[in-house]
Design a protein around this motif. Structure first.
Motif, PDB file in Angstrom:
ATOM      1  N   LYS A 115       0.833  -1.199   0.000  1.00  0.00           N
ATOM      2  CA  LYS A 115       0.000   0.000   0.000  1.00  0.00           C
ATOM      3  C   LYS A 115       0.876   1.261   0.000  1.00  0.00           C
ATOM      4  N   ALA A 116       1.963   1.197   0.769  1.00  0.00           N
ATOM      5  CA  ALA A 116       2.867   2.348   0.818  1.00  0.00           C
ATOM      6  C   ALA A 116       3.424   2.639  -0.572  1.00  0.00           C
ATOM      7  N   ALA A 117       3.765   1.584  -1.322  1.00  0.00           N
ATOM      8  CA  ALA A 117       4.280   1.777  -2.680  1.00  0.00           C
ATOM      9  C   ALA A 117       3.211   2.400  -3.566  1.00  0.00           C
ATOM     10  N   GLN A 118       1.956   1.962  -3.360  1.00  0.00           N
ATOM     11  CA  GLN A 118       0.850   2.529  -4.136  1.00  0.00           C
ATOM     12  C   GLN A 118       0.701   4.023  -3.852  1.00  0.00           C
ATOM     13  N   VAL A 119       0.787   4.367  -2.561  1.00  0.00           N
ATOM     14  CA  VAL A 119       0.625   5.766  -2.162  1.00  0.00           C
ATOM     15  C   VAL A 119       1.723   6.619  -2.786  1.00  0.00           C
ATOM     16  N   VAL A 120       2.962   6.146  -2.714  1.00  0.00           N
ATOM     17  CA  VAL A 120       4.080   6.893  -3.288  1.00  0.00           C
ATOM     18  C   VAL A 120       3.907   7.008  -4.803  1.00  0.00           C
ATOM     19  N   ASN A 121       3.447   5.899  -5.421  1.00  0.00           N
ATOM     20  CA  ASN A 121       3.284   5.902  -6.878  1.00  0.00           C
ATOM     21  C   ASN A 121       2.217   6.898  -7.319  1.00  0.00           C
ATOM     22  N   ASN A 122       1.155   7.044  -6.519  1.00  0.00           N
ATOM     23  CA  ASN A 122       0.116   8.016  -6.863  1.00  0.00           C
ATOM     24  C   ASN A 122       0.665   9.433  -6.935  1.00  0.00           C
ATOM     25  N   ARG A 123       1.714   9.693  -6.131  1.00  0.00           N
ATOM     26  CA  ARG A 123       2.279  11.033  -6.105  1.00  0.00           C
ATOM     27  C   ARG A 123       3.376  11.185  -7.146  1.00  0.00           C
ATOM     28  N   GLU A 124       4.211  10.161  -7.279  1.00  0.00           N
ATOM     29  CA  GLU A 124       5.424  10.296  -8.094  1.00  0.00           C
ATOM     30  C   GLU A 124       5.300   9.694  -9.494  1.00  0.00           C
ATOM     31  N   ILE A 125       4.318   8.770  -9.686  1.00  0.00           N
ATOM     32  CA  ILE A 125       4.128   8.075 -10.971  1.00  0.00           C
ATOM     33  C   ILE A 125       5.443   7.456 -11.468  1.00  0.00           C
ATOM     34  N   ARG A 126       6.072   6.638 -10.661  1.00  0.00           N
ATOM     35  CA  ARG A 126       7.241   5.864 -11.122  1.00  0.00           C
ATOM     36  C   ARG A 126       6.967   4.400 -10.825  1.00  0.00           C
ATOM     37  N   PRO A 127       5.934   3.798 -11.474  1.00  0.00           N
ATOM     38  CA  PRO A 127       5.518   2.446 -11.075  1.00  0.00           C
ATOM     39  C   PRO A 127       6.616   1.394 -11.243  1.00  0.00           C
ATOM     40  N   PHE A 128       7.379   1.475 -12.336  1.00  0.00           N
ATOM     41  CA  PHE A 128       8.349   0.413 -12.605  1.00  0.00           C
ATOM     42  C   PHE A 128       9.366   0.312 -11.482  1.00  0.00           C
ATOM     43  N   GLU A 129       9.965   1.469 -11.140  1.00  0.00           N
ATOM     44  CA  GLU A 129      10.989   1.474 -10.096  1.00  0.00           C
ATOM     45  C   GLU A 129      10.411   1.054  -8.752  1.00  0.00           C
TER      46      GLU A 129
END
Lengths: 224, 241
Positions: free
Chosen positions: A180-194
């Motif tokens: 979930k933490a990765a999802q939250v960060v991805n929503n802000r930064e849009i770097r899904p692959f990394e």
């Protein structure tokens, strides 16, 4: 590739998401460890129940195992999510819902491991224990269970790895774990692959070291 | 607990249709992922027997890395992470042709493939070496020994763990709901959203999964008994995960 995104959000991902120290109630380890301990305890009862000579204990235990092995974990999580607040008449935090779902679900699998472990102890051991004058419960406690536990350890560790991986599914009801933490960060930064590759590596480090440990145990204990 | 049961929500309105289409998509997704998984499993197993070390290392890496990471992470990885890396034309194509289903098939297939590879490997390793030696001693060539002795035995030994692995794949297909593939669990949730009847909807979804799993398990149990090797202890479903 922009690995800076990992570096910038490392405390949130690992300290909050993985360990569970932070503003949100969460943490992969905070969920996995109690789930493993409680799931194993319930699993012992289920496994012993499956071997009980009385049909009224054996049949419910068998049904329990067969039911949970035929249903996806996601389904069990949704059941708990809807049923628990309804039955208890109060709001249940995601942690409570997820913990109950994992304990109830994994106990079915852990119960089968316990059963197989007990059945792997040669019958002659029970006969010998009875012959020297031990009672049934004494035989179980002092003769059968110690040997059974030794046989179970490799498959137990394997199942603990499975449970550890499964805790990622707690994120579907909003529990703030590593996924979930990765999802939250991805929503802000849009770097899904990394991000997803990074948490894959974190999960892998944990599970792989656990499975290496299981393998070394297997070698050390040898076939019983 | 005061809950008003109303089972008719399951056959009134669109519920029945949703459940049916969800079931079909679950089966489609599982079948496609199963084919991919078995192919990858065999390929990884074969690579691991190669004499050239980098190939073996590649196969080992695949098996160890993919099966030890949660399926959910792979779902997100294939759905969110991979498409931006594709060339423009391929990107447009997957966005127009159901990206979520392709991502789910890849995630489930690649994840289960790593697990299938282990099933195949342990099946083949459980055959005693002496069997090959005995076959060769009795005048078969090595190819014939594999074709007529070892492979038939390996396939029979593999049936129980492969069945349980296939059932895991079927159940794990429910994780695809997280990337909005409209499979059975997704449709169950949709019925819940539209009718506010959680227990009824979940019961319907749960029963369908149970019936599917029990049917496949008993079917394969029958095959297992039909093809049992006399003198060998078989039976018992393997571990899940």
């Amino acid at each position: 590739m922009d690995l800076g995104v990992i570096w910038r959000n490392l405390p949130f991902l690992l300290v909050q998401g993985f360990l569970g120290f932070g503003t949100f109630v969460g943490g992969t380890l905070r969920l996995a460890i109690p789930a493993i301990v409680l799931g194993f305890l319930l699993g012992i009862f289920i496994g012993l129940g499956r071997l009980a000579p009385q049909a009224w204990i054996r049949l419910p235990a068998t049904l329990y195992v067969e039911f949970f092995r035929g249903v996806p974990l996601v389904m069990v999580i949704f059941w708990m999510w809807f049923i628990m607040p309804m039955v208890l008449q109060t709001a249940i935090p995601e942690f409570g819902v997820a913990l109950v779902a994992f304990v109830v679900f994994e106990a079915a699998y852990l119960g089968e491991i316990v059963r197989a472990g007990i059945q792997s102890v040669p019958r002659g051991q029970v006969e010998a224990a009875t012959a020297v004058g031990l009672t049934g419960p004494q035989t179980m406690r002092h003769v059968v269970l110690p040997q059974a536990l030794k046989n179970m350890i490799p498959s137990l560790v394997t199942q603990f790895i499975v449970l550890f991986k499964d805790t990622s599914l707690a994120s579907i009801i909003g529990f703030m774990d590593l996924t979930k933490a990765a999802q939250v960060v991805n929503n802000r930064e849009i770097r899904p692959f990394e991000l997803y590759l990074f948490i894959a590596v974190v999960y892998w480090i944990c599970t792989y070291s656990m499975s290496r440990y299981a393998r070394s145990l297997e070698h050390r204990l040898g076939p019983a | 607990m005061s809950y008003q049961f109303n089972w008719s929500v399951l056959w009134s309105g669109q519920s029945g249709q949703w459940l049916l289409s969800g079931l079909l998509l679950t089966l489609e997704l599982s079948a496609a992922a199963w084919l991919l998984a078995v192919t990858l499993g065999i390929a990884a197993g074969a690579l691991r027997t190669m004499p050239w070390k980098p190939l073996r290392a590649l196969a080992t890496f695949y098996v160890e890395f993919f099966r030890n990471v949660p399926l959910l992470v792979w779902m997100f990885f294939w759905y969110f992470g991979v498409p931006p890396l594709l060339p423009r034309g391929a990107q447009d194509w997957v966005f127009a042709h159901g990206l979520e289903l392709w991502a789910a098939v890849c995630a489930l297939g690649v994840y289960s493939g790593a697990r299938f590879s282990e099933v195949l490997r342990s099946g083949i390793q459980s055959i005693p070496r002496t069997l090959l030696e005995a076959s060769v001693a009795s005048g078969l060539t090595v190819t014939q020994a594999y074709r007529y002795v070892l492979l038939p035995i390996a396939l029979r030994i593999i049936i129980p763990p492969a069945t349980s692995e296939s059932l895991n794949l079927l159940k794990n297909s429910s994780v695809a709901l997280t990337i909005s593939v409209a499979e059975l669990t997704f449709q169950t949730r949709q019925i819940e959203t539209y009718t506010a009847k959680a227990i009824e909807a979940l019961t319907a979804g749960t029963l369908i999964y149970l019936v599917l799993c029990v049917t496949v398990a008993s079917l394969m149990g029958w095959v297992e008994r039909r093809t049992a090797i006399p003198g060998l202890i078989t039976g018992g479903r393997g571990k899940r995960g």
